[in-house]
Design a protein around this motif. Sequence first.
Motif, short mmCIF file in Angstrom:
data_model
loop_
_atom_site.label_atom_id
_atom_site.label_comp_id
_atom_site.label_asym_id
_atom_site.label_seq_id
_atom_site.Cartn_x
_atom_site.Cartn_y
_atom_site.Cartn_z
N LEU A 60 -1.59 -1.49 -3.98
CA LEU A 60 -2.56 -0.41 -3.84
C LEU A 60 -1.80 0.90 -3.71
CD1 LEU A 60 -3.29 -2.83 -1.45
CD2 LEU A 60 -5.51 -1.81 -1.83
N MET A 61 -2.46 2.01 -4.02
CA MET A 61 -1.83 3.30 -3.81
C MET A 61 -2.86 4.32 -3.33
SD MET A 61 -1.06 4.69 -7.70
CE MET A 61 0.45 3.74 -7.74
N THR A 62 -2.34 5.38 -2.72
CA THR A 62 -3.17 6.42 -2.16
C THR A 62 -2.32 7.66 -1.99
OG1 THR A 62 -4.49 7.08 -0.22
CG2 THR A 62 -2.64 5.61 0.18
N ALA A 63 -2.97 8.82 -1.96
CA ALA A 63 -2.28 10.05 -1.63
C ALA A 63 -2.39 10.35 -0.14
CB ALA A 63 -2.83 11.21 -2.45
N ALA A 64 -3.09 9.51 0.61
CA ALA A 64 -3.19 9.68 2.06
C ALA A 64 -1.88 9.23 2.72
CB ALA A 64 -4.35 8.87 2.61
N PRO B 264 -6.17 13.24 -3.54
CA PRO B 264 -5.80 13.29 -2.13
C PRO B 264 -6.84 12.56 -1.29
CG PRO B 264 -5.71 15.47 -3.12
CD PRO B 264 -6.43 14.57 -4.08
N GLY B 265 -6.63 11.32 -1.07
CA GLY B 265 -7.58 10.53 -0.29
C GLY B 265 -7.41 9.06 -0.55
N THR B 266 -8.49 8.36 -0.56
CA THR B 266 -8.60 6.92 -0.77
C THR B 266 -8.58 6.18 0.57
OG1 THR B 266 -7.54 7.02 -2.95
CG2 THR B 266 -7.65 4.88 -1.90
N VAL B 267 -9.54 5.27 0.72
CA VAL B 267 -9.59 4.37 1.86
C VAL B 267 -9.17 2.99 1.37
CG1 VAL B 267 -11.02 3.38 3.68
CG2 VAL B 267 -11.48 5.70 2.87
N ASN B 268 -8.02 2.54 1.81
CA ASN B 268 -7.52 1.21 1.45
C ASN B 268 -7.59 0.32 2.68
OD1 ASN B 268 -6.93 1.88 -1.20
ND2 ASN B 268 -4.79 2.39 -0.78
N VAL C 32 -7.73 6.00 -17.40
CA VAL C 32 -6.72 5.76 -16.38
C VAL C 32 -7.17 6.42 -15.09
CG1 VAL C 32 -4.33 6.11 -15.70
CG2 VAL C 32 -4.89 5.67 -18.10
N ALA C 33 -7.30 5.64 -14.03
CA ALA C 33 -7.74 6.17 -12.75
C ALA C 33 -6.56 6.78 -12.01
CB ALA C 33 -8.36 5.05 -11.91
N ASN D 153 0.87 -1.17 0.00
CA ASN D 153 0.00 0.00 0.00
C ASN D 153 0.91 1.22 0.00
OD1 ASN D 153 -2.06 1.84 0.22
ND2 ASN D 153 -2.65 1.28 2.30
N ALA D 154 1.11 1.81 -1.17
CA ALA D 154 2.11 2.86 -1.34
C ALA D 154 1.47 4.24 -1.38
CB ALA D 154 2.92 2.63 -2.61
N GLN D 155 2.01 5.15 -0.60
CA GLN D 155 1.59 6.55 -0.70
C GLN D 155 2.27 7.18 -1.90
OE1 GLN D 155 2.02 8.86 2.89
NE2 GLN D 155 2.04 10.80 1.77
N VAL D 156 1.51 7.95 -2.68
CA VAL D 156 2.04 8.67 -3.83
C VAL D 156 1.81 10.16 -3.61
CG1 VAL D 156 1.74 6.73 -5.41
CG2 VAL D 156 -0.11 8.41 -5.13
N ALA D 157 2.49 10.96 -4.40
CA ALA D 157 2.40 12.40 -4.27
C ALA D 157 1.02 12.90 -4.69
CB ALA D 157 3.48 13.09 -5.09
N HIS D 158 0.58 13.99 -4.10
CA HIS D 158 -0.65 14.64 -4.53
C HIS D 158 -0.50 15.05 -6.00
CE1 HIS D 158 -2.55 14.92 -0.55
NE2 HIS D 158 -1.32 15.02 -0.11
N GLY D 159 -1.57 14.86 -6.76
CA GLY D 159 -1.49 15.17 -8.18
C GLY D 159 -0.85 14.08 -9.00
N TYR D 160 -0.82 12.87 -8.48
CA TYR D 160 -0.22 11.73 -9.19
C TYR D 160 -0.88 11.56 -10.56
CZ TYR D 160 1.31 6.85 -9.90
OH TYR D 160 1.86 5.69 -10.39
N ARG D 161 -0.06 11.48 -11.61
CA ARG D 161 -0.60 11.42 -12.97
C ARG D 161 0.07 10.35 -13.83
NH1 ARG D 161 -4.14 13.48 -11.00
NH2 ARG D 161 -5.34 15.34 -11.57
N ARG D 162 0.75 9.40 -13.22
CA ARG D 162 1.36 8.35 -14.02
C ARG D 162 0.28 7.48 -14.65
NH1 ARG D 162 6.96 5.92 -11.90
NH2 ARG D 162 6.37 4.50 -13.58
N ARG D 163 0.52 7.02 -15.88
CA ARG D 163 -0.44 6.19 -16.60
C ARG D 163 -0.13 4.70 -16.50
NH1 ARG D 163 -3.60 9.06 -20.28
NH2 ARG D 163 -3.17 11.30 -20.32
N ASP D 164 0.89 4.37 -15.69
CA ASP D 164 1.25 2.97 -15.52
C ASP D 164 1.34 2.63 -14.03
OD1 ASP D 164 3.44 4.54 -14.95
OD2 ASP D 164 4.89 3.14 -15.86
N PRO D 165 0.26 2.85 -13.26
CA PRO D 165 0.35 2.61 -11.82
C PRO D 165 0.69 1.16 -11.47
CG PRO D 165 -1.93 2.91 -12.49
CD PRO D 165 -1.08 3.30 -13.67
N ASP D 166 0.25 0.20 -12.30
CA ASP D 166 0.57 -1.19 -12.02
C ASP D 166 2.08 -1.44 -12.13
OD1 ASP D 166 0.36 -0.63 -14.74
OD2 ASP D 166 -0.35 -2.64 -15.27
N ARG D 167 2.70 -0.90 -13.18
CA ARG D 167 4.14 -1.06 -13.32
C ARG D 167 4.90 -0.31 -12.24
NH1 ARG D 167 4.92 -0.37 -19.91
NH2 ARG D 167 3.61 -2.16 -20.50
#
Length: 252
Positions: free
Chosen positions: A92-96, A142-146, A137-138, A60-74
Amino acid sequence: MTAPVPPPRTATGLLPARCLIRTEEGERLPALLWAAGPGWRMISSAVLGGGIGERAWVLNAQVAHGYRRRDPDRHLARLAAGFGVGGPGVGLMTAADVSRNGQAHDGGAEALATVGLTVRGWAAAADEGGVADEGGVAFAPPGTVNVVEALPVALTDAALVNAVATATEAKVQALLDAGYDCSGTPTDAVCVAARIPRPGDEVHPFAGPRSPWGARLARAVHRAVAAATPPPWDGRRSGGAGRPAEAAWPAV
């Protein structure tokens, strides 16, 4: 090379996740890693390793706010490899802030939750606005409940699906009890892990909230989400039963 040995089937300690820190583009970002090892079947809605199958780790990885990568799985697969795990897993990823997590257990069921509610609402909203671009692409706002859950027993495929529904109901109940007027965020994700059956093991066909293991799962999820949920502030603390005294994982 020594063959991997499945971990002992204890009633507690199923989710010994670690909080690891990495640096991306100059920003220090935490990630929660559960190196489960062999012996697990998981069901997940995650962008990496979603569906039903044997899985050996959950990230469960935190990513930066405004994450815009198109290959989140990779991206998640590379992060997992960098943390020393390989093979099939769930990402999984979240900006939280995942270092502010909640964990709970109930009768052998365990749950680990990270909660961000900046972008929240009801599932059956009037508008169909989403967080995906025109290519589908999802993105992670800033959020997400994992929520990650583990059970020390084997479940049928149908029971795994039932467990996802039970965990989701418990998540919504925890948010309402905390004083939020929402069912979650548009990017919430869930992962339920159950044991691969060995000869002679019982395979449980039910995981609804009134089945023995479903009820334990629901209570663990409810407490974990409650422990990770920040109080809603509008000049005062509103509603809810408060935050249980559950330990969060320290950063290492």
